[in-house]
Structure formats: structure tokens, C-alpha cells
Design a protein around this motif. Structure first.
Motif, PDB file in Angstrom:
ATOM      1  N   ALA A 180     -66.071  -7.171 -58.425  1.00  0.00           N
ATOM      2  CA  ALA A 180     -66.947  -7.835 -57.458  1.00  0.00           C
ATOM      3  C   ALA A 180     -66.481  -7.547 -56.042  1.00  0.00           C
ATOM      4  O   ALA A 180     -67.295  -7.299 -55.131  1.00  0.00           O
ATOM      5  CB  ALA A 180     -66.973  -9.343 -57.718  1.00  0.00           C
ATOM      6  N   ALA A 181     -65.175  -7.576 -55.837  1.00  0.00           N
ATOM      7  CA  ALA A 181     -64.641  -7.279 -54.507  1.00  0.00           C
ATOM      8  C   ALA A 181     -64.910  -5.831 -54.125  1.00  0.00           C
ATOM      9  O   ALA A 181     -65.343  -5.549 -53.003  1.00  0.00           O
ATOM     10  CB  ALA A 181     -63.144  -7.564 -54.488  1.00  0.00           C
ATOM     11  N   ARG A 182     -64.667  -4.912 -55.051  1.00  0.00           N
ATOM     12  CA  ARG A 182     -64.881  -3.504 -54.730  1.00  0.00           C
ATOM     13  C   ARG A 182     -66.341  -3.237 -54.408  1.00  0.00           C
ATOM     14  O   ARG A 182     -66.659  -2.506 -53.442  1.00  0.00           O
ATOM     15  CB  ARG A 182     -64.415  -2.628 -55.905  1.00  0.00           C
ATOM     16  N   GLU A 183     -67.244  -3.810 -55.157  1.00  0.00           N
ATOM     17  CA  GLU A 183     -68.667  -3.608 -54.872  1.00  0.00           C
ATOM     18  C   GLU A 183     -69.034  -4.165 -53.504  1.00  0.00           C
ATOM     19  O   GLU A 183     -69.834  -3.577 -52.770  1.00  0.00           O
ATOM     20  CB  GLU A 183     -69.522  -4.272 -55.955  1.00  0.00           C
ATOM     21  N   ALA A 184     -68.441  -5.294 -53.135  1.00  0.00           N
ATOM     22  CA  ALA A 184     -68.770  -5.927 -51.859  1.00  0.00           C
ATOM     23  C   ALA A 184     -68.250  -5.134 -50.669  1.00  0.00           C
ATOM     24  O   ALA A 184     -68.903  -5.065 -49.617  1.00  0.00           O
ATOM     25  CB  ALA A 184     -68.206  -7.345 -51.829  1.00  0.00           C
ATOM     26  N   ILE A 185     -67.059  -4.531 -50.790  1.00  0.00           N
ATOM     27  CA  ILE A 185     -66.441  -3.888 -49.623  1.00  0.00           C
ATOM     28  C   ILE A 185     -66.696  -2.390 -49.563  1.00  0.00           C
ATOM     29  O   ILE A 185     -66.457  -1.758 -48.528  1.00  0.00           O
ATOM     30  CB  ILE A 185     -64.926  -4.151 -49.576  1.00  0.00           C
ATOM     31  N   GLY A 186     -67.182  -1.812 -50.655  1.00  0.00           N
ATOM     32  CA  GLY A 186     -67.453  -0.387 -50.661  1.00  0.00           C
ATOM     33  C   GLY A 186     -66.219   0.429 -50.998  1.00  0.00           C
ATOM     34  O   GLY A 186     -65.115  -0.098 -51.155  1.00  0.00           O
ATOM     35  N   PRO A 187     -66.386   1.751 -51.101  1.00  0.00           N
ATOM     36  CA  PRO A 187     -65.312   2.615 -51.627  1.00  0.00           C
ATOM     37  C   PRO A 187     -64.187   2.913 -50.649  1.00  0.00           C
ATOM     38  O   PRO A 187     -63.098   3.291 -51.060  1.00  0.00           O
ATOM     39  CB  PRO A 187     -66.054   3.896 -51.997  1.00  0.00           C
ATOM     40  N   GLY A 188     -64.416   2.753 -49.352  1.00  0.00           N
ATOM     41  CA  GLY A 188     -63.426   3.221 -48.378  1.00  0.00           C
ATOM     42  C   GLY A 188     -62.431   2.195 -47.904  1.00  0.00           C
ATOM     43  O   GLY A 188     -61.512   2.527 -47.140  1.00  0.00           O
ATOM     44  N   ILE A 189     -62.561   0.946 -48.334  1.00  0.00           N
ATOM     45  CA  ILE A 189     -61.707  -0.135 -47.856  1.00  0.00           C
ATOM     46  C   ILE A 189     -60.563  -0.368 -48.842  1.00  0.00           C
ATOM     47  O   ILE A 189     -60.816  -0.555 -50.041  1.00  0.00           O
ATOM     48  CB  ILE A 189     -62.517  -1.428 -47.677  1.00  0.00           C
ATOM     49  N   PRO A 190     -59.316  -0.369 -48.375  1.00  0.00           N
ATOM     50  CA  PRO A 190     -58.201  -0.655 -49.296  1.00  0.00           C
ATOM     51  C   PRO A 190     -58.337  -2.032 -49.937  1.00  0.00           C
ATOM     52  O   PRO A 190     -58.653  -3.018 -49.263  1.00  0.00           O
ATOM     53  CB  PRO A 190     -56.968  -0.584 -48.399  1.00  0.00           C
ATOM     54  N   LEU A 191     -58.092  -2.083 -51.245  1.00  0.00           N
ATOM     55  CA  LEU A 191     -58.171  -3.327 -52.011  1.00  0.00           C
ATOM     56  C   LEU A 191     -56.870  -3.497 -52.793  1.00  0.00           C
ATOM     57  O   LEU A 191     -56.415  -2.577 -53.469  1.00  0.00           O
ATOM     58  CB  LEU A 191     -59.353  -3.275 -52.980  1.00  0.00           C
ATOM     59  N   MET A 192     -56.281  -4.661 -52.676  1.00  0.00           N
ATOM     60  CA  MET A 192     -55.045  -4.985 -53.392  1.00  0.00           C
ATOM     61  C   MET A 192     -55.287  -6.203 -54.269  1.00  0.00           C
ATOM     62  O   MET A 192     -56.117  -7.048 -53.948  1.00  0.00           O
ATOM     63  CB  MET A 192     -53.926  -5.260 -52.394  1.00  0.00           C
ATOM     64  N   VAL A 193     -54.542  -6.308 -55.367  1.00  0.00           N
ATOM     65  CA  VAL A 193     -54.738  -7.404 -56.313  1.00  0.00           C
ATOM     66  C   VAL A 193     -53.387  -8.054 -56.595  1.00  0.00           C
ATOM     67  O   VAL A 193     -52.521  -7.465 -57.245  1.00  0.00           O
ATOM     68  CB  VAL A 193     -55.372  -6.909 -57.636  1.00  0.00           C
ATOM     69  N   ASP A 194     -53.214  -9.275 -56.098  1.00  0.00           N
ATOM     70  CA  ASP A 194     -51.988 -10.043 -56.304  1.00  0.00           C
ATOM     71  C   ASP A 194     -52.188 -10.955 -57.510  1.00  0.00           C
ATOM     72  O   ASP A 194     -53.067 -11.818 -57.503  1.00  0.00           O
ATOM     73  CB  ASP A 194     -51.665 -10.866 -55.057  1.00  0.00           C
ATOM     74  N   MET A 195     -51.359 -10.799 -58.533  1.00  0.00           N
ATOM     75  CA  MET A 195     -51.554 -11.532 -59.781  1.00  0.00           C
ATOM     76  C   MET A 195     -50.600 -12.709 -59.952  1.00  0.00           C
ATOM     77  O   MET A 195     -50.801 -13.573 -60.790  1.00  0.00           O
ATOM     78  CB  MET A 195     -51.439 -10.569 -60.956  1.00  0.00           C
ATOM     79  N   ASN A 196     -49.497 -12.726 -59.183  1.00  0.00           N
ATOM     80  CA  ASN A 196     -48.534 -13.831 -59.237  1.00  0.00           C
ATOM     81  C   ASN A 196     -47.898 -14.012 -60.619  1.00  0.00           C
ATOM     82  O   ASN A 196     -47.785 -15.124 -61.136  1.00  0.00           O
ATOM     83  CB  ASN A 196     -49.152 -15.130 -58.749  1.00  0.00           C
ATOM     84  N   CYS A 197     -47.519 -12.889 -61.229  1.00  0.00           N
ATOM     85  CA  CYS A 197     -46.628 -12.878 -62.404  1.00  0.00           C
ATOM     86  C   CYS A 197     -47.172 -13.554 -63.667  1.00  0.00           C
ATOM     87  O   CYS A 197     -46.456 -14.340 -64.300  1.00  0.00           O
ATOM     88  CB  CYS A 197     -45.296 -13.544 -62.043  1.00  0.00           C
TER      89      CYS A 197
END
Length: 367
Positions: A180-197
Motif C-alpha cells: 500500500a505504501a509503495r503504490e501510494a508513493i510510486g517507484p522512485g521514493i525510498p521506502l523502509m520497513v521497520d519491524m521491531n524484532c
């Protein structure tokens, strides 16, 4: 010049995160708890530091008052070249209490304050003491708190981009959230995913594979426990994505173990946890030698944020992490906030460049 006193100030500033929530285990966090470390001298100069607190501010404050203050009172204020030796001696003096967790949080606060003082004595900003200044503004990423709903995640991502942020980090553990985040921001914006272990290495490898098409820059702390460096290395080698970790690590020694294991593509020292500016610099040198990128953990708004900006000013790369929320008040009068281009200016005044607003400290003081 000698240190005459070390004081810990616990302040609590409410915030509004909209549809998001912020939890540490079973504890909901509804305000920003900070422990500011104030170091005064017989020459009238004051240095400011920051000791990690979140849901344990009373404990961190006690550590500063009971362990750090007695070590520091009467200490001759070291210059920049002398700070590492002074801090190593304090680490040695306090090693019976552990070199991780609360003890290092308190040590971090003193270390940052000493760098603030050293630069004020020289009449220069901290980054001038650290090396060549390479950036006057640091690109920021919006660190979204836990949301859950893919629809709401998409909406918050679009809002963050509209405010100028050039990168997004999620605190989510589901693949629909990531896509959902990737679709919202498009392909060129860096996306990181923090999972908290939350996962085993096997589960994290599967999650990385499921998320791969969304092209996250990295998964942050996907494995429990956070010091399972062998597990992180397995995720990195088999998952097909970058792996970030380090906000729960203290001292260069533990980061060396992490990198020796091949656990991370991105190291995340937190200046108010790792041992201050002194240990951060050691970690950064080690990472540069090993080809590991530095992406600091910095979701805080006290002197630790300013210290992070100064550290990043001497580097060609690296983003500053900014919690995506609205604070009720600011210690710096808005002078360390993200601008419309998604950057935060590095302070240029002596020391950390800004002293906290004492009116804000008094208004939000917890006694």
C-alpha cells in the motif's frame, strides 16, 4: 574549566499522530518523554546532552543523577581530542552496571554535552570539530508510527510526500501495508520497513521474499532477539533485501560483532543510546571500512537530534529520521524542523548550535 554539576531534566511533550499509534511493548506512548542532561561549569558555560528515555524516563534520570553526575563533577572539561579518553574512563568506572541499556543511555547524554561544551569553548559548531563539513542540510525521511490499515497507510504516505519528505519508513509487519505504501508513493521514493524484532530468521526470510516486489531499501530489525546477528545475516543473504539494525546496540564493540557476522547492509547507531557522539564516530569509521551504510536511528527531538545533524553534516550520505507527528511544543522554536524541500538545516551556532528553550523545559517538566 571544571564541571560543577550535572542535572537531568525529565520533560514530557504531548503529540498528535493522527491515525497512527506508538507503543513500546504493552505501554502506549502518548507523549514524547525526554531526559535532557545539563552540564554546568565554573566558567559559566553550559553543555546539553540527551539520554534515551521513552517509557523509562524516571530510570534514565536516576542513572544520570546517581551514576553519571558523581563521575563528572570536578572533571576538567576535555577538548575534542580528550573526550574519547574521558568517556572510556567513565565507561570503565561504571562497567559493573553493564555497557548496554540504561547505563549507556546516561553515558550518551554526558558525552553529547561534552561535545557541546568543547565546541562552545572553540566558538564553532560541533560538526567543525568532527571533520570536513560536506552538507549544510540533511535530507529527512518521515518515520510513520504504527497504523495497520493499508488504506490509512497510503493516505499518510501521500500526506508526508506533500509536506516535502523524500523518503518514507513504515513501522508495520504485513505485506499489504508495504505494498500500500509503495503504490501510494510510486517507484522512485525510498521506502523502509521497520519491524521491531517480531520474527524468527525463517519467518523474516519469507517476509522479505513476499515484499521484494515493493522494493524496500531494507527491512529493519526483522528478527528476535535483536542481537541475533547470525539470524540477521541469514535473512540478509537469503531474503534478497537489505537489512538494517543497530538502534538496540551500544558501543562500537557490539557493532563490530554485528558487522563481523555480515548481519547488516545499513547500520543504525542511535547517538543517545550507543554512547554518544564518541561511540557513533567509532561505529561510522568501522562501517565505512566494511562498506556498510550509516542510517542513524534518530526519532527524537532533543539535543540528540541536533547531534545527529552535526554527525551527518560530515558525511556524503545518510538520512535523518523524523517521527511523523505534530508536537505540542518544540525545544528549538521550530529551527530544527523539516523544511518544504524535505531537509533539516544543520545548526551553525557554537556547540550544538541551539540551546533548549528553558520556558519549554519548565512548562513540560515532570517532577
Amino acid at each position: 574549566m571544571e564541571i560543577t554539576d550535572v542535572r537531568a531534566h525529565h520533560i514530557r511533550i504531548p503529540y498528535d499522530a493522527g491515525v497512527a499509534s506508538f507503543r513500546q511493548g504493552a505501554s502506549a506512548i502518548s507523549a514524547l518523554d525526554m531526559v535532557l542532561v545539563e552540564v554546568t561549569t565554573d566558567a559559566g558555560l553550559t553543555g546539553w546532552g540527551d539520554a534515551f528515555a521513552y517509557v523509562c524516563p524516571a530510570t534514565t534520570r536516576s542513572a544520570v543523577e546517581e551514576m553519571i553526575a558523581p563521575q563528572a563533577r570536578g572533571l576538567k572539561v576535555p577538548d575534542a581530542a580528550g573526550i574519547p579518553a574521558a568517556m572510556e574512563q567513565i565507561q570503565r568506572n561504571l562497567h559493573l552496571f553493564g555497557r548496554y541499556g540504561i547505563t549507556m543511555f546516561a553515558i550518551s547524554g554526558l558525552d553529547i554535552a561534552l561535545w557541546d561544551l568543547a565546541a562552545k569553548i572553540e566558538g564553532v559548531p560541533v560538526h567543525r570539530l568532527l571533520g570536513e563539513t560536506k552538507r549544510a542540510k540533511i535530507p529527512a525521511y518521515a518515520s510513520l508510527l504504527r497504523i495497520g490499515s493499508p488504506e490509512n497507510i497510503a493516505g499518510e504516505c501521500r500526506k508526508a510526500l506533500a509536506l516535502g519528505y523524500g523518503a518514507i519508513k513504515l513501522h508495520e509487519t504485513t505485506t499489504p501495508a508495504v505494498f500500500a505504501a509503495r503504490e501510494a508513493i510510486g517507484p522512485g521514493i525510498p521506502l523502509m520497513v521497520d519491524m521491531n524484532c517480531p520474527l524468527t530468521a525463517e519467518q523474516a526470510i519469507a517476509f522479505a521474499g513476499a515484499c521484494k516486489d515493493a522494493q524496500p531499501m531494507f527491512l529493519e530489525e526483522p528478527v528476535w532477539p535483536p542481537e541475533d546477528f547470525a539470524g540477521l545475516a541469514e535473512v540478509r543473504s537469503k531474503g534478497g533485501l537489505g537489512v538494517a539494525a543497530g538502534e538496540n546496540a551500544c558501543t562500537e564493540y557490539q557493532f563490530r560483532q554485528m558487522m563481523d557476522a555480515g548481519a547488516v547492509s545499513h547500520a543504525q547507531p542511535s547517538v543517545i543510546k550507543v554512547g554518544g557522539i564518541t561511540e557513533f564516530l567509532k561505529v561510522a569509521r568501522l562501517a565505512d571500512q566494511r562498506g556498510v551504510k550509516i542510517v542513524p536511528h534518530s526519532p527524537y527531538f532533543g539535543p540528540g537530534l541536533l547531534a545527529t545533524l552535526h554527525l551527518l553534516a560530515t558525511r556524503d550520505d545518510g538520512l535523518v529520521e523524523m517521527f511523523y507527528l505534530r508536537r505540542e511544543a518544540c525545544l528549538w522554536g521550530g529551527r530544527a524542523d523539516v523544511d518544504t524541500t524535505g531537509h533539516v538545516a544543520v545548526p551553525t551556532g557554537p556547540g550544538l548550535g541551539l540551546d533548549p528553550d528553558r520556558g519549554v523545559i519548565e512548562r513540560y517538566r515532570v517532577t
